[in-house]
Write a protein that holds these residues in place. Structure first.
Motif, PDB file in Angstrom:
ATOM      1  N   UNK A  63       0.851  -1.186   0.000  1.00  0.00           N
ATOM      2  CA  UNK A  63       0.000   0.000   0.000  1.00  0.00           C
ATOM      3  C   UNK A  63       0.889   1.239   0.000  1.00  0.00           C
ATOM      4  N   UNK A  64       0.476   2.238  -0.747  1.00  0.00           N
ATOM      5  CA  UNK A  64       1.222   3.500  -0.810  1.00  0.00           C
ATOM      6  C   UNK A  64       0.453   4.579  -0.063  1.00  0.00           C
ATOM      7  N   UNK A  65       1.160   5.364   0.735  1.00  0.00           N
ATOM      8  CA  UNK A  65       0.495   6.386   1.534  1.00  0.00           C
ATOM      9  C   UNK A  65      -0.047   7.517   0.672  1.00  0.00           C
ATOM     10  N   UNK A  66      -1.144   8.100   1.122  1.00  0.00           N
ATOM     11  CA  UNK A  66      -1.715   9.287   0.482  1.00  0.00           C
ATOM     12  C   UNK A  66      -1.510  10.515   1.362  1.00  0.00           C
ATOM     13  N   UNK A  67      -0.771  10.312   2.458  1.00  0.00           N
ATOM     14  CA  UNK A  67      -0.488  11.427   3.371  1.00  0.00           C
ATOM     15  C   UNK A  67       0.567  12.326   2.756  1.00  0.00           C
ATOM     16  N   UNK A  68       0.360  13.603   2.857  1.00  0.00           N
ATOM     17  CA  UNK A  68       1.339  14.553   2.320  1.00  0.00           C
ATOM     18  C   UNK A  68       2.573  14.593   3.211  1.00  0.00           C
ATOM     19  N   UNK A  69       3.727  14.638   2.590  1.00  0.00           N
ATOM     20  CA  UNK A  69       4.994  14.736   3.310  1.00  0.00           C
ATOM     21  C   UNK A  69       5.174  13.570   4.288  1.00  0.00           C
ATOM     22  N   UNK A  70       5.117  12.316   3.809  1.00  0.00           N
ATOM     23  CA  UNK A  70       5.153  11.163   4.714  1.00  0.00           C
ATOM     24  C   UNK A  70       6.568  10.826   5.174  1.00  0.00           C
ATOM     25  N   UNK A  71       6.634  10.117   6.304  1.00  0.00           N
ATOM     26  CA  UNK A  71       7.928   9.625   6.782  1.00  0.00           C
ATOM     27  C   UNK A  71       8.265   8.307   6.109  1.00  0.00           C
ATOM     28  N   UNK A  72       7.245   7.428   5.963  1.00  0.00           N
ATOM     29  CA  UNK A  72       7.366   6.193   5.183  1.00  0.00           C
ATOM     30  C   UNK A  72       6.324   6.251   4.075  1.00  0.00           C
ATOM     31  N   UNK A  73       6.702   5.842   2.874  1.00  0.00           N
ATOM     32  CA  UNK A  73       5.787   5.943   1.748  1.00  0.00           C
ATOM     33  C   UNK A  73       4.928   4.698   1.551  1.00  0.00           C
ATOM     34  N   UNK A  74       5.366   3.575   2.127  1.00  0.00           N
ATOM     35  CA  UNK A  74       4.668   2.318   1.843  1.00  0.00           C
ATOM     36  C   UNK A  74       4.385   1.537   3.130  1.00  0.00           C
ATOM     37  N   UNK A  75       3.318   0.749   3.056  1.00  0.00           N
ATOM     38  CA  UNK A  75       2.974  -0.221   4.095  1.00  0.00           C
ATOM     39  C   UNK A  75       2.961  -1.586   3.416  1.00  0.00           C
ATOM     40  N   UNK A  76       3.769  -2.480   3.921  1.00  0.00           N
ATOM     41  CA  UNK A  76       3.835  -3.831   3.352  1.00  0.00           C
ATOM     42  C   UNK A  76       3.180  -4.799   4.323  1.00  0.00           C
ATOM     43  N   UNK A  77       2.083  -5.422   3.893  1.00  0.00           N
ATOM     44  CA  UNK A  77       1.357  -6.370   4.735  1.00  0.00           C
ATOM     45  C   UNK A  77       1.885  -7.773   4.448  1.00  0.00           C
ATOM     46  N   UNK A  78       2.440  -8.399   5.477  1.00  0.00           N
ATOM     47  CA  UNK A  78       2.982  -9.749   5.363  1.00  0.00           C
ATOM     48  C   UNK A  78       1.971 -10.757   5.905  1.00  0.00           C
ATOM     49  N   UNK A  79       1.370 -11.609   5.066  1.00  0.00           N
ATOM     50  CA  UNK A  79       0.565 -12.706   5.614  1.00  0.00           C
ATOM     51  C   UNK A  79       1.435 -13.592   6.503  1.00  0.00           C
TER      52      UNK A  79
END
Length: 291
Positions: free
Chosen positions: A102-118
């Motif tokens: 998942x890619x963040x839609x927050x402006x000026x993010x600290x991390x750009x992505x969230x990786x979900x590990x099953x």
């Protein structure tokens, strides 16, 4: 937020995980960080990349991802390394169990992505032994589980969290949680994490399919920063922490690891800097008792 917590050199996005933590909580699902950020809280000196790695039950991944997208904080994405000029192939999952990016839609993010590990891909149960940490990351790598600091004379080892309370939290403006202080962030225990990494490495060797986590590299980092190549630490972890099915694999990784001698270190017994000694070859003051 107090003015002295603001600096123009860093993004102003306090609580950038507040909605995400709330969604996991609504699903009654613990928020467990794995991979790089978990290793940092385990005394391992590794820099976070562009993503937050989070463990999830395979049966609940779809529902959680659906709500994360509905929150407007995240959108579905591809693994960003596939778009690099020279992709880091160690981060590409080639198994049949897919991770979710998942890619963040927050402006000026600290991390750009969230990786979900099953959990079936990370080979680690959500119900594993885990430890709550103050936030997503600290100012520097810190060892929360201090039983892994093995030298009784304190000559070498990772920085222990209890000795550096000033490193536990980043500046307020870049902390992950702010409005949801009561929703915990967890990491797996070192024992659970290393066994999961060893299982990943073993399966990778059997199937010739990488899961995108580069477990061999992480295991080498644990060996390096926890000084598992020191014989007493090696014997201790193999006998007390490692599952029987993983024991020979870790023993081989430790035996293969070569710690550099070309480092200048302080020898307390001599009161001077010395060259060419391993950390456990350094002397100690005669009157110094073990801690």
């Amino acid at each position: 937020m107090e003015p002295d917590t603001i600096t123009a050199d860093l993004p102003i996005c306090t609580g950038y995980l507040d909605k995400t933590l709330e969604i996991f909580s609504l699903h009654k699902h613990p928020f467990i960080v794995v991979s790089t950020l978990a290793a940092q809280w385990s005394g391992v000196g590794c820099l976070p990349q562009d993503e937050i790695d989070v463990l999830a039950r395979s049966t609940e991944v779809d529902a959680i991802v659906k709500d994360l997208i509905a929150s407007k904080d995240w959108e579905l994405s591809e693994n960003y390394v596939t778009h690099q000029l020279i992709p880091d192939v160690t981060m590409i999952n080639s198994t049949t169990v897919k991770d979710i990016w998942l890619k963040t839609r927050i402006q000026d993010p600290f991390f750009r992505y969230l990786r979900i590990w099953p959990d079936t891909l990370y080979n680690l149960s959500v119900d594993c032994a885990k430890i709550e940490v103050p936030d997503l990351q600290a100012k520097d790598s810190l060892l929360v589980e201090e039983e892994y600091y093995r030298d009784p004379y304190q000559r070498f080892g990772p920085p222990r969290a209890s000795l550096y309370p000033d490193r536990l939290l980043l500046l307020l403006q870049i902390r992950a949680k702010f409005l949801q202080p009561d929703i915990p962030i967890f990491i797996p225990t070192i024992e659970a994490h290393i066994n999961a990494l060893l299982t990943q490495l073993r399966l990778q060797g059997e199937t010739r399919l990488a899961n995108g986590n580069c477990p061999g590299r992480f295991i080498s980092l644990f060996v390096r920063y926890l000084y598992l190549d020191w014989p007493p630490a090696r014997d201790w972890i193999l006998e007390t922490k490692i599952h029987a099915c993983n024991r020979e694999l870790l023993r081989a990784k430790i035996d293969k690891y070569q710690r550099g001698r070309g480092v200048i270190r302080w020898d307390t017994s001599l009161g001077e800097w010395v060259y060419g000694k391993l950390p456990w070859e350094l002397g100690r003051k005669k009157e110094e008792p073990p801690c």
